[in-house]
Design an enzyme around this catalytic site. Structure first.
Site, PDB file in Angstrom:
ATOM      1  N   GLY A  11       0.846  -1.201   0.000  1.00 62.45           N
ATOM      2  CA  GLY A  11       0.000   0.000   0.000  1.00 62.45           C
ATOM      3  C   GLY A  11       0.874   1.241   0.000  1.00 62.45           C
ATOM      4  O   GLY A  11       2.033   1.205  -0.430  1.00 62.45           O
ATOM      5  N   GLY A  14       4.010   0.812   2.472  1.00 63.69           N
ATOM      6  CA  GLY A  14       4.899  -0.256   2.033  1.00 63.69           C
ATOM      7  C   GLY A  14       5.600   0.071   0.720  1.00 63.69           C
ATOM      8  O   GLY A  14       6.827  -0.076   0.595  1.00 63.69           O
ATOM      9  N   ARG A  89     -12.635   0.719  17.421  1.00 66.07           N
ATOM     10  CA  ARG A  89     -11.195   0.609  17.542  1.00 66.07           C
ATOM     11  C   ARG A  89     -10.802  -0.851  17.834  1.00 66.07           C
ATOM     12  O   ARG A  89      -9.840  -1.367  17.306  1.00 66.07           O
ATOM     13  CB  ARG A  89     -10.731   1.517  18.683  1.00 66.07           C
ATOM     14  CG  ARG A  89      -9.309   1.962  18.572  1.00 66.07           C
ATOM     15  CD  ARG A  89      -9.016   2.974  19.664  1.00 66.07           C
ATOM     16  NE  ARG A  89      -9.262   4.338  19.214  1.00 66.07           N
ATOM     17  CZ  ARG A  89      -8.317   5.111  18.693  1.00 66.07           C
ATOM     18  NH1 ARG A  89      -7.100   4.656  18.536  1.00 66.07           N
ATOM     19  NH2 ARG A  89      -8.580   6.326  18.319  1.00 66.07           N
ATOM     20  N   ASN A  96      -6.567  -6.257  12.247  1.00 69.89           N
ATOM     21  CA  ASN A  96      -5.147  -6.104  11.925  1.00 69.89           C
ATOM     22  C   ASN A  96      -4.291  -7.149  12.650  1.00 69.89           C
ATOM     23  O   ASN A  96      -3.284  -7.608  12.102  1.00 69.89           O
ATOM     24  CB  ASN A  96      -4.671  -4.678  12.223  1.00 69.89           C
ATOM     25  CG  ASN A  96      -5.005  -3.739  11.068  1.00 69.89           C
ATOM     26  OD1 ASN A  96      -5.483  -4.175  10.021  1.00 69.89           O
ATOM     27  ND2 ASN A  96      -4.759  -2.461  11.247  1.00 69.89           N
ATOM     28  N   SER A 120       2.576  -1.644  11.056  1.00 71.36           N
ATOM     29  CA  SER A 120       1.112  -1.727  11.086  1.00 71.36           C
ATOM     30  C   SER A 120       0.570  -1.236  12.433  1.00 71.36           C
ATOM     31  O   SER A 120       1.166  -1.470  13.473  1.00 71.36           O
ATOM     32  CB  SER A 120       0.660  -3.176  10.871  1.00 71.36           C
ATOM     33  OG  SER A 120       1.249  -3.705   9.704  1.00 71.36           O
ATOM     34  N   HIS A 176       2.282   4.620  20.506  1.00 74.66           N
ATOM     35  CA  HIS A 176       2.004   5.417  19.308  1.00 74.66           C
ATOM     36  C   HIS A 176       0.522   5.771  19.311  1.00 74.66           C
ATOM     37  O   HIS A 176      -0.313   4.968  18.968  1.00 74.66           O
ATOM     38  CB  HIS A 176       2.362   4.587  18.078  1.00 74.66           C
ATOM     39  CG  HIS A 176       2.273   5.363  16.801  1.00 74.66           C
ATOM     40  ND1 HIS A 176       2.802   6.619  16.654  1.00 74.66           N
ATOM     41  CD2 HIS A 176       1.742   5.036  15.605  1.00 74.66           C
ATOM     42  CE1 HIS A 176       2.585   7.032  15.413  1.00 74.66           C
ATOM     43  NE2 HIS A 176       1.944   6.096  14.755  1.00 74.66           N
TER      44      HIS A 176
HETATM   45  N1  APR Z   1      -0.610  -9.827   3.610  1.00 76.70           N
HETATM   46  C1  APR Z   1      -0.012  -8.860   2.876  1.00 76.70           C
HETATM   47  N2  APR Z   1      -0.553  -7.665   2.641  1.00 76.70           N
HETATM   48  C2  APR Z   1      -1.764  -7.413   3.169  1.00 76.70           C
HETATM   49  C3  APR Z   1      -2.463  -8.371   3.952  1.00 76.70           C
HETATM   50  C4  APR Z   1      -1.833  -9.623   4.169  1.00 76.70           C
HETATM   51  N3  APR Z   1      -2.400 -10.577   4.898  1.00 76.70           N
HETATM   52  N4  APR Z   1      -3.651  -7.814   4.315  1.00 76.70           N
HETATM   53  C5  APR Z   1      -3.679  -6.581   3.806  1.00 76.70           C
HETATM   54  N5  APR Z   1      -2.558  -6.326   3.111  1.00 76.70           N
HETATM   55  C6  APR Z   1      -2.176  -5.141   2.346  1.00 76.70           C
HETATM   56  C7  APR Z   1      -3.337  -4.494   1.628  1.00 76.70           C
HETATM   57  O1  APR Z   1      -3.701  -5.234   0.477  1.00 76.70           O
HETATM   58  C8  APR Z   1      -2.777  -3.128   1.304  1.00 76.70           C
HETATM   59  O2  APR Z   1      -2.169  -3.080   0.024  1.00 76.70           O
HETATM   60  O3  APR Z   1      -1.697  -4.109   3.192  1.00 76.70           O
HETATM   61  C9  APR Z   1      -1.715  -2.905   2.396  1.00 76.70           C
HETATM   62  C10 APR Z   1      -2.008  -1.719   3.296  1.00 76.70           C
HETATM   63  O4  APR Z   1      -1.877  -0.586   2.523  1.00 76.70           O
HETATM   64  P1  APR Z   1      -2.756   0.749   2.710  1.00 76.70           P
HETATM   65  O5  APR Z   1      -4.181   0.385   2.888  1.00 76.70           O
HETATM   66  O6  APR Z   1      -2.356   1.700   1.624  1.00 76.70           O
HETATM   67  O7  APR Z   1      -2.267   1.305   4.128  1.00 76.70           O
HETATM   68  P2  APR Z   1      -0.956   2.169   4.416  1.00 76.70           P
HETATM   69  O8  APR Z   1      -1.285   3.612   4.373  1.00 76.70           O
HETATM   70  O9  APR Z   1       0.169   1.648   3.609  1.00 76.70           O
HETATM   71  O10 APR Z   1      -0.712   1.807   5.952  1.00 76.70           O
HETATM   72  C11 APR Z   1      -0.299   0.504   6.328  1.00 76.70           C
HETATM   73  O11 APR Z   1       0.914   1.207   8.257  1.00 76.70           O
HETATM   74  O12 APR Z   1       1.177   3.296   9.174  1.00 76.70           O
HETATM   75  C12 APR Z   1       0.481   2.090   9.248  1.00 76.70           C
HETATM   76  O13 APR Z   1      -1.682   2.723  10.135  1.00 76.70           O
HETATM   77  C13 APR Z   1      -1.000   2.280   8.998  1.00 76.70           C
HETATM   78  O14 APR Z   1      -1.615   0.044   9.712  1.00 76.70           O
HETATM   79  C14 APR Z   1      -1.399   0.888   8.577  1.00 76.70           C
HETATM   80  C15 APR Z   1      -0.165   0.419   7.830  1.00 76.70           C
END
Ligand code: APR
Length: 309
Positions: A11, A14, A89, A96, A120, A176
């Site tokens: 996402g 990442g 929450r 998660n 995460s 955090h």
């Molecule tokens: N395995 C791999 N990837 C996964 C899984 C899994 N089991 N479940 C979800 N994902 C992926 C989603 O498909 C998505 O592409 O995790 C990614 C999360 O990306 P975003 O929704 O863009 O979130 P992002 O802003 O990157 O934040 C990710 O970091 O800072 C923290 O609070 C934030 O918990 C969040 C995390």
């Protein structure tokens, strides 16, 4: 330079992290893993295609499974979902936690020697889930939060003082969230205590803005949360480990009595080097800061109670 770093979750956080790691050539290969078909492959290819322009040789590879990630020396976990309207929450924590559990099992199987940096949210609780499921020692499971919170605090101070952000030294400890603890007593501007340069009312406002730094960005973006500063913060931690820099950074660490806390993750001053978390520094806090840290730790424990491992 490491052989391989894996970033789980392609996402915003990442993918931006993968790009920053590649641009700094912190590993020969960066593997981006996500459950969504095509997304990690597409983003990784796009990043690799920027290599000749940016001048890096790190290959960025995308995958939906962990075979290409096997043997990674370092793994960054950003997988998760954002809170949706109507979701409590606690529901978010449980969802998660399930995702991070799955990811941790894969890390344990495919990358048994890795140092894991967790991103995460809710961060301190997801670090705990990762440590429990992988069974890795605390040196190898560290959370990114304090570096980001400190970066926001330093940015706001630099603005208020109209000085270079590089000259602000500071640390934000605690969990955090809105109970985090910016250490005003240890904040200096090129060695000068910040309390000599800014009045209390201004400092209080900056501390408050820091505590709500994540929410401020969400309010602007509306969908999604911050990722430029978070990915920069992860990269700083990874660089400290890869280059064995022994940097002192505020990180979420598993506590075993430090600061009177144990059996939980919380943000404390850490030394990061080739072995991961190499030392936790216990510094003297003012009575107000110590009380704020205890309150913050209680908030983390409450969130932990919502999760069963
Ligand atoms: N395995 C791999 N990837 C996964 C899984 C899994 N089991 N479940 C979800 N994902 C992926 C989603 O498909 C998505 O592409 O995790 C990614 C999360 O990306 P975003 O929704 O863009 O979130 P992002 O802003 O990157 O934040 C990710 O970091 O800072 C923290 O609070 C934030 O918990 C969040 C995390």
């Amino acid at each position: 330079m490491l052989e391989k770093i894996t970033v789980v979750g392609a996402g915003n956080v990442g993918a931006t992290t993968a790009q920053r790691l590649a641009e700094k050539e912190l590993a020969r290969r960066v593997v981006l893993v996500d459950v969504i078909e095509g997304v990690p492959q597409g983003k990784a290819l796009d990043q690799w295609e920027s290599a000749s322009i940016e001048g890096f040789d790190t290959r960025v590879i995308g995958a939906n499974d962990y075979a290409p990630a096997a043997g990674s020396e370092l793994v960054v976990v950003t997988a998760g979902i954002a809170r949706k309207p109507g979701m409590s929450r606690d529901d978010l924590v449980r969802t998660n936690a399930d995702i991070v559990k799955q990811v941790s099992q894969q890390i344990k199987q495919h990358c048994p020697q890795a140092i894991v940096v967790v991103v995460s949210n809710p961060l301190d609780v997801m670090c705990w889930v990762t440590k429990q499921v992988t069974g890795f020692a605390r040196e190898r499971v560290i959370g990114m939060a304090g570096v980001l919170d400190t970066a926001r605090y330093r940015a706001f101070l630099a603005e208020a003082l109209d000085v270079s952000v590089e000259d602000i030294q500071a640390m934000v400890l605690g969990g955090h969230g809105d109970t985090m603890v910016p250490l005003v007593s240890y904040t200096t501007v090129s060695g000068i205590p910040v309390s000599q340069l800014l009045d209390k009312a201004t400092l209080d406002k900056i501390v408050d803005r820091t505590r709500n730094g994540g929410a401020e960005i969400v309010a602007f973006l509306k969908t999604g949360s911050a990722y430029y500063a978070p990915s920069a913060a992860v990269t700083q931690m990874v660089e400290a480990i890869v280059r064995d820099k022994k940097r002192l950074l505020p990180c979420a660490a598993w506590l075993q009595g430090e600061y009177g806390l144990s059996g939980m993750y919380c943000g404390v001053p850490c030394k990061l080097g080739a072995r991961g978390l190499e030392q936790i520094l216990e510094v003297k806090l003012t009575p107000e800061e110590a009380a704020a840290l205890r309150k913050s730790a209680e908030a983390v424990k409450e969130t932990m109670a919502a999760v069963k491992i």
